[in-house]
Design a protein around this motif. Structure first.
Motif, PDB file in Angstrom:
ATOM      1  N   MET A 143      74.187  30.022  45.964  1.00 20.00           N
ATOM      2  CA  MET A 143      73.115  30.620  45.147  1.00 20.00           C
ATOM      3  C   MET A 143      71.812  29.821  45.349  1.00 20.00           C
ATOM      4  O   MET A 143      71.774  28.624  45.075  1.00 20.00           O
ATOM      5  N   SER A 161      68.698  34.320  53.072  1.00 20.39           N
ATOM      6  CA  SER A 161      69.566  35.456  52.761  1.00 20.39           C
ATOM      7  C   SER A 161      70.069  36.120  54.043  1.00 20.39           C
ATOM      8  O   SER A 161      71.208  36.555  54.120  1.00 20.39           O
ATOM      9  N   PRO A 167      72.714  34.663  47.751  1.00 25.65           N
ATOM     10  CA  PRO A 167      72.049  35.427  46.691  1.00 25.65           C
ATOM     11  C   PRO A 167      70.835  34.631  46.196  1.00 25.65           C
ATOM     12  O   PRO A 167      70.814  33.398  46.301  1.00 25.65           O
ATOM     13  N   HIS A 193      66.751  40.183  44.881  1.00 26.04           N
ATOM     14  CA  HIS A 193      66.757  38.939  44.115  1.00 26.04           C
ATOM     15  C   HIS A 193      66.883  39.267  42.624  1.00 26.04           C
ATOM     16  O   HIS A 193      66.631  40.396  42.215  1.00 26.04           O
ATOM     17  N   THR A 194      67.246  38.237  41.854  1.00 21.32           N
ATOM     18  CA  THR A 194      67.321  38.408  40.405  1.00 21.32           C
ATOM     19  C   THR A 194      66.295  37.482  39.787  1.00 21.32           C
ATOM     20  O   THR A 194      66.277  36.286  40.118  1.00 21.32           O
TER      21      THR A 194
END
Ligand SMILES: O=C(O)C(=O)CO
Length: 330
Positions: A143, A161, A167, A193-194
């Motif tokens: 991550m 990525s 992620p 993406h978050t």
């Protein structure tokens, strides 16, 4: 005695040889070795600066100075307010080193997680491979947590990525207007993406934490003891942004006591860094250091140094900084 009619330009820091050659054709250059360097502000019409910059006192005394051209992006080493008050224009080159710095982020990430530099050092000290001692950590699928949403963060995220299937989590301390849902200027597709709402959440969830913010009063020392303790003990910390974002004593403690796995730094609070000042950091094995070399590829330095020199030339001769999209007034 021949009196030069060329503009006088102060160049306090190292500059690519091709740009230096060009500068010498266009200007009467003052370098730190020149006898005039001790009071360059008496003579200089312009200045090209990389690291180092100029002080408030120098800007106040520089009565002939009309332009400071920053060969790079960050401008905290230039007293912008004083320059504005005195009618000195300041330019910089946003975007010029985006991919070069992002490449170094990837290099530091791999070097720290796979213990590349440490194992190299140990082999050279005569340790014999292989051994269970030399286990490192895979990069694939980890991550990646980015603090800041600028172009460098985006370029790094894209590389990680694509190559390592990481992620992406993003936290932006400023309310960034940038959206990563559009194609970037190089035409690359959006990066999934978050976005998280707090630094805490990013630190707790990430395996790689990387800073991408400018140094401002709000971001200064944003990474302290508490923040390193929030990171996973298996996580690594990458900083190619600015040393001022980090409490360096807290980082040294976190690395020494394995609060975190390792760190890769291109920037420190006191640059150029010396072994005397940073002896405690230098003796640690789980850190990889670089001398603020993110923008230091031959290609980027050649291009950016030449642009910075040409900017001064255009402005001193034509009161214009030209039409390159990369040169920007502050
Ligand atoms: O251009 C800058 O400001 C940099 O720090 C490049 O690493």
């Amino acid at each position: 005695m021949t009196v030069s009619t060329k503009p006088v330009v102060w160049m306090p820091s190292g500059i690519h040889p091709d740009a230096f050659k060009l500068a010498n054709e266009l200007f009467d250059v003052i370098t730190p070795e020149d006898p005039r360097a001790a009071n360059w502000w008496v003579y200089a019409d312009g200045s090209v600066v990389r690291t180092g910059g100029i002080s408030v006192e120098e800007a106040e005394k520089a009565h002939r100075l009309k332009i400071v051209s920053r060969n790079g992006v960050g401008y905290e080493t230039i007293p912008v307010k004083t320059c504005f008050e005195r009618g000195i224009i300041v330019t910089r080159l946003p975007g010029i080193n985006t991919h070069s710095v992002a490449e170094l982020c990837v290099a530091l990430t791999l070097a720290v997680l796979r213990r590349v530099v440490e194992l190299d050092r140990r082999m050279r000290r005569g340790e014999v491979l292989p051994s269970i001692d030399w286990l490192s950590t895979s990069v694939d699928g980890k991550m990646l947590g980015l603090v800041g949403m600028g172009d460098i963060a985006r370029s790094y995220a894209w590389r990680m990525s694509r190559a390592f299937n990481t992620p992406i989590l993003v936290y932006s301390p400023t309310s960034s207007p940038l959206k990563w849902t559009d194609k970037d200027p190089s035409g690359r597709p959006p990066i999934p993406h978050t976005r998280v709402q707090s630094l805490e959440e990013l630190l707790q969830r990430s395996d790689i934490v990387s800073l991408h913010c400018p140094a401002t009063p709000q971001t200064c020392r944003m990474m302290g003891k508490r923040q390193f303790e929030m990171m996973k003990p298996t996580a690594v910390f990458i900083n190619t942004a600015r040393g001022a974002l980090v409490d360096e004593d807290a980082l040294t403690y976190a690395l020494k006591n394995r609060v975190i796995y390792g760190a890769g730094l291109d920037v420190l609070c006191h640059e150029p860094a010396t072994i005397e000042r940073y002896s405690k950091l230098y003796e640690l094995e789980n850190i990889v250091l670089q001398p603020h070399a993110g923008a230091g590829s031959e290609e980027v330095q050649r291009e950016s140094c030449i642009k910075a020199v040409r900017t001064v030339h255009s402005f001193l001769l034509e009161k214009d900084i030209g039409d390159s999209s990369e040169v920007k007034y502050l």
